[in-house]
Design a protein around this motif. Structure first.
Motif, PDB file in Angstrom:
ATOM      1  N   MET A  13       0.859  -1.274   0.117  1.00 17.17           N
ATOM      2  CA  MET A  13      -0.222  -0.053  -0.037  1.00 17.17           C
ATOM      3  C   MET A  13       0.908   1.331   0.161  1.00 17.17           C
ATOM      4  N   ARG A  14       0.606   2.213  -0.753  1.00 13.03           N
ATOM      5  CA  ARG A  14       1.209   3.535  -1.034  1.00 13.03           C
ATOM      6  C   ARG A  14       0.092   4.605  -0.696  1.00 13.03           C
ATOM      7  N   THR A  15       0.478   5.687  -0.184  1.00 15.78           N
ATOM      8  CA  THR A  15      -0.381   6.830  -0.181  1.00 15.78           C
ATOM      9  C   THR A  15       0.351   8.081  -0.399  1.00 15.78           C
ATOM     10  N   ALA A  16      -0.290   8.805  -1.051  1.00 10.13           N
ATOM     11  CA  ALA A  16       0.614  10.392  -1.108  1.00 10.13           C
ATOM     12  C   ALA A  16      -0.742  11.259  -1.121  1.00 10.13           C
ATOM     13  N   ILE A  17      -0.316  12.481  -0.732  1.00 11.40           N
ATOM     14  CA  ILE A  17      -1.310  13.760  -0.627  1.00 11.40           C
ATOM     15  C   ILE A  17      -0.856  14.783  -1.540  1.00 11.40           C
ATOM     16  N   PHE A  18      -1.743  15.383  -2.092  1.00 14.01           N
ATOM     17  CA  PHE A  18      -1.398  16.423  -3.404  1.00 14.01           C
ATOM     18  C   PHE A  18      -2.386  17.388  -3.143  1.00 14.01           C
ATOM     19  N   PRO A  19      -1.849  18.706  -3.550  1.00 19.84           N
ATOM     20  CA  PRO A  19      -2.828  19.794  -3.335  1.00 19.84           C
ATOM     21  C   PRO A  19      -3.739  19.618  -4.462  1.00 19.84           C
ATOM     22  N   ALA A  20      -5.006  20.076  -4.049  1.00 20.69           N
ATOM     23  CA  ALA A  20      -6.235  19.949  -5.124  1.00 20.69           C
ATOM     24  C   ALA A  20      -6.187  21.036  -6.087  1.00 20.69           C
ATOM     25  N   LYS A  21      -5.165  20.993  -6.741  1.00 20.96           N
ATOM     26  CA  LYS A  21      -5.090  22.083  -7.950  1.00 20.96           C
ATOM     27  C   LYS A  21      -4.923  21.327  -9.674  1.00 20.96           C
ATOM     28  N   TYR A  22      -4.928  21.997 -10.228  1.00 24.48           N
ATOM     29  CA  TYR A  22      -4.843  21.203 -11.646  1.00 24.48           C
ATOM     30  C   TYR A  22      -3.352  21.270 -11.840  1.00 24.48           C
ATOM     31  N   GLU A  23      -2.600  21.888 -11.368  1.00 23.04           N
ATOM     32  CA  GLU A  23      -1.076  21.697 -11.462  1.00 23.04           C
ATOM     33  C   GLU A  23      -0.516  20.511 -10.902  1.00 23.04           C
ATOM     34  N   SER A  24      -1.144  19.718  -9.944  1.00 24.07           N
ATOM     35  CA  SER A  24      -1.025  18.472  -9.321  1.00 24.07           C
ATOM     36  C   SER A  24      -1.380  17.464  -9.993  1.00 24.07           C
ATOM     37  N   LEU A  25      -2.021  17.555 -11.300  1.00 27.12           N
ATOM     38  CA  LEU A  25      -2.511  16.258 -11.807  1.00 27.12           C
ATOM     39  C   LEU A  25      -1.489  15.444 -12.517  1.00 27.12           C
ATOM     40  N   ASP A  26      -0.195  16.186 -13.102  1.00 25.51           N
ATOM     41  CA  ASP A  26       0.762  15.525 -13.404  1.00 25.51           C
ATOM     42  C   ASP A  26       1.337  14.414 -12.310  1.00 25.51           C
ATOM     43  N   ALA A  27       1.686  15.055 -11.132  1.00 25.25           N
ATOM     44  CA  ALA A  27       2.043  14.068 -10.084  1.00 25.25           C
ATOM     45  C   ALA A  27       0.996  13.128  -9.647  1.00 25.25           C
ATOM     46  N   MET A  28       0.149  13.246  -9.628  1.00 26.26           N
ATOM     47  CA  MET A  28      -1.365  12.163  -9.372  1.00 26.26           C
ATOM     48  C   MET A  28      -1.081  11.139 -10.434  1.00 26.26           C
ATOM     49  N   ARG A  29      -0.868  11.400 -11.667  1.00 29.32           N
ATOM     50  CA  ARG A  29      -0.807  10.427 -12.701  1.00 29.32           C
ATOM     51  C   ARG A  29       0.635   9.638 -12.571  1.00 29.32           C
ATOM     52  N   GLU A  30       1.520  10.368 -12.294  1.00 29.42           N
ATOM     53  CA  GLU A  30       2.568   9.650 -12.003  1.00 29.42           C
ATOM     54  C   GLU A  30       2.815   8.870 -10.972  1.00 29.42           C
ATOM     55  N   PHE A  31       2.116   8.987  -9.830  1.00 23.34           N
ATOM     56  CA  PHE A  31       1.972   8.111  -8.740  1.00 23.34           C
ATOM     57  C   PHE A  31       1.419   7.038  -8.888  1.00 23.34           C
ATOM     58  N   VAL A  32       0.122   7.370  -9.747  1.00 26.85           N
ATOM     59  CA  VAL A  32      -0.734   5.946  -9.964  1.00 26.85           C
ATOM     60  C   VAL A  32       0.031   5.175 -10.989  1.00 26.85           C
ATOM     61  N   CYS A  33       0.583   5.652 -12.052  1.00 25.76           N
ATOM     62  CA  CYS A  33       1.358   5.054 -13.009  1.00 25.76           C
ATOM     63  C   CYS A  33       2.367   4.057 -12.296  1.00 25.76           C
ATOM     64  N   GLN A  34       3.105   4.303 -11.260  1.00 22.41           N
ATOM     65  CA  GLN A  34       4.225   3.674 -10.853  1.00 22.41           C
ATOM     66  C   GLN A  34       3.375   2.758  -9.976  1.00 22.41           C
ATOM     67  N   ALA A  35       2.364   2.969  -9.308  1.00 18.44           N
ATOM     68  CA  ALA A  35       1.795   1.956  -8.418  1.00 18.44           C
ATOM     69  C   ALA A  35       1.368   0.626  -9.509  1.00 18.44           C
ATOM     70  N   ALA A  36       0.606   1.057 -10.544  1.00 16.14           N
ATOM     71  CA  ALA A  36       0.228   0.050 -11.744  1.00 16.14           C
ATOM     72  C   ALA A  36       1.398  -0.645 -12.370  1.00 16.14           C
ATOM     73  N   GLN A  37       2.639  -0.013 -12.455  1.00 17.84           N
ATOM     74  CA  GLN A  37       3.494  -0.639 -12.878  1.00 17.84           C
ATOM     75  C   GLN A  37       4.280  -1.704 -11.883  1.00 17.84           C
ATOM     76  N   ASP A  38       4.417  -1.194 -10.746  1.00 21.93           N
ATOM     77  CA  ASP A  38       5.000  -2.091  -9.824  1.00 21.93           C
ATOM     78  C   ASP A  38       3.825  -3.000  -9.153  1.00 21.93           C
ATOM     79  N   SER A  39       2.764  -3.087  -9.645  1.00 23.00           N
ATOM     80  CA  SER A  39       1.719  -4.278  -9.252  1.00 23.00           C
ATOM     81  C   SER A  39       1.477  -5.242 -10.748  1.00 23.00           C
ATOM     82  N   HIS A  40       2.338  -4.818 -11.708  1.00 18.59           N
ATOM     83  CA  HIS A  40       2.458  -5.723 -12.788  1.00 18.59           C
ATOM     84  C   HIS A  40       1.218  -5.463 -13.836  1.00 18.59           C
TER      85      HIS A  40
END
Length: 139
Positions: free
Chosen positions: A1-28
């Motif tokens: 399990m991994r958790t991250a907190i992001f500011p609720a701003k449009y500028e944070s969307l890239d970081a959110m996508r990268e966080f989820v992408c890494q989780a998806a890759q790590d889960s094969h």
């Protein structure tokens, strides 16, 4: 399990996508399903910023990814205005493009991309959108 907190701003969307992408890759997850998870999370978080936070509310979005044997679960928590995804109207995909309203496809898209969707309003604990994507057998 991994958790991250992001500011609720449009500028944070890239970081959110990268966080989820890494989780998806790590889960094969395969590339196609990984992309579907990223797109669904991007759409959900964009909707939170736009609608629940009315642009940029100074709130935060917490994303938790849980890798289980056969699935990746993504839980998105916010403290904005609650919204039940089941209340979103079904878009008329047969209408001419000129006749369709701008927007309105986000919830439809999330439901098409993910295998399970749950939404809970938890009062002071916020709103939680849970998205589940099952891994294809043999991966």
């Amino acid at each position: 399990m991994r958790t991250a907190i992001f500011p609720a701003k449009y500028e944070s969307l890239d970081a959110m996508r990268e966080f989820v992408c890494q989780a998806a890759q790590d889960s094969h997850m395969n590339d196609s399903d990984s992309y579907k998870v990223q797109l669904a999370v991007d759409e959900a978080c964009s909707n939170i910023v736009e609608h629940a936070c009315e642009g940029e509310c100074g709130e935060e979005i917490e994303i938790t990814c849980i890798d289980a044997e056969d699935r990746l679960t993504v839980m998105i928590r916010d403290h904005g205005q609650p919204f039940d995804p089941d209340s979103a109207p079904v878009p008329d995909l047969d209408a001419d493009l000129e006749e369709r309203p701008i927007g309105g496809l986000g919830v439809f898209l999330i439901k098409r991309l993910m295998d399970e969707i749950r939404y809970e309003v938890l009062g002071e604990a916020g709103n939680v959108l849970t998205l589940v994507k099952y891994r294809v057998r043999g991966e």
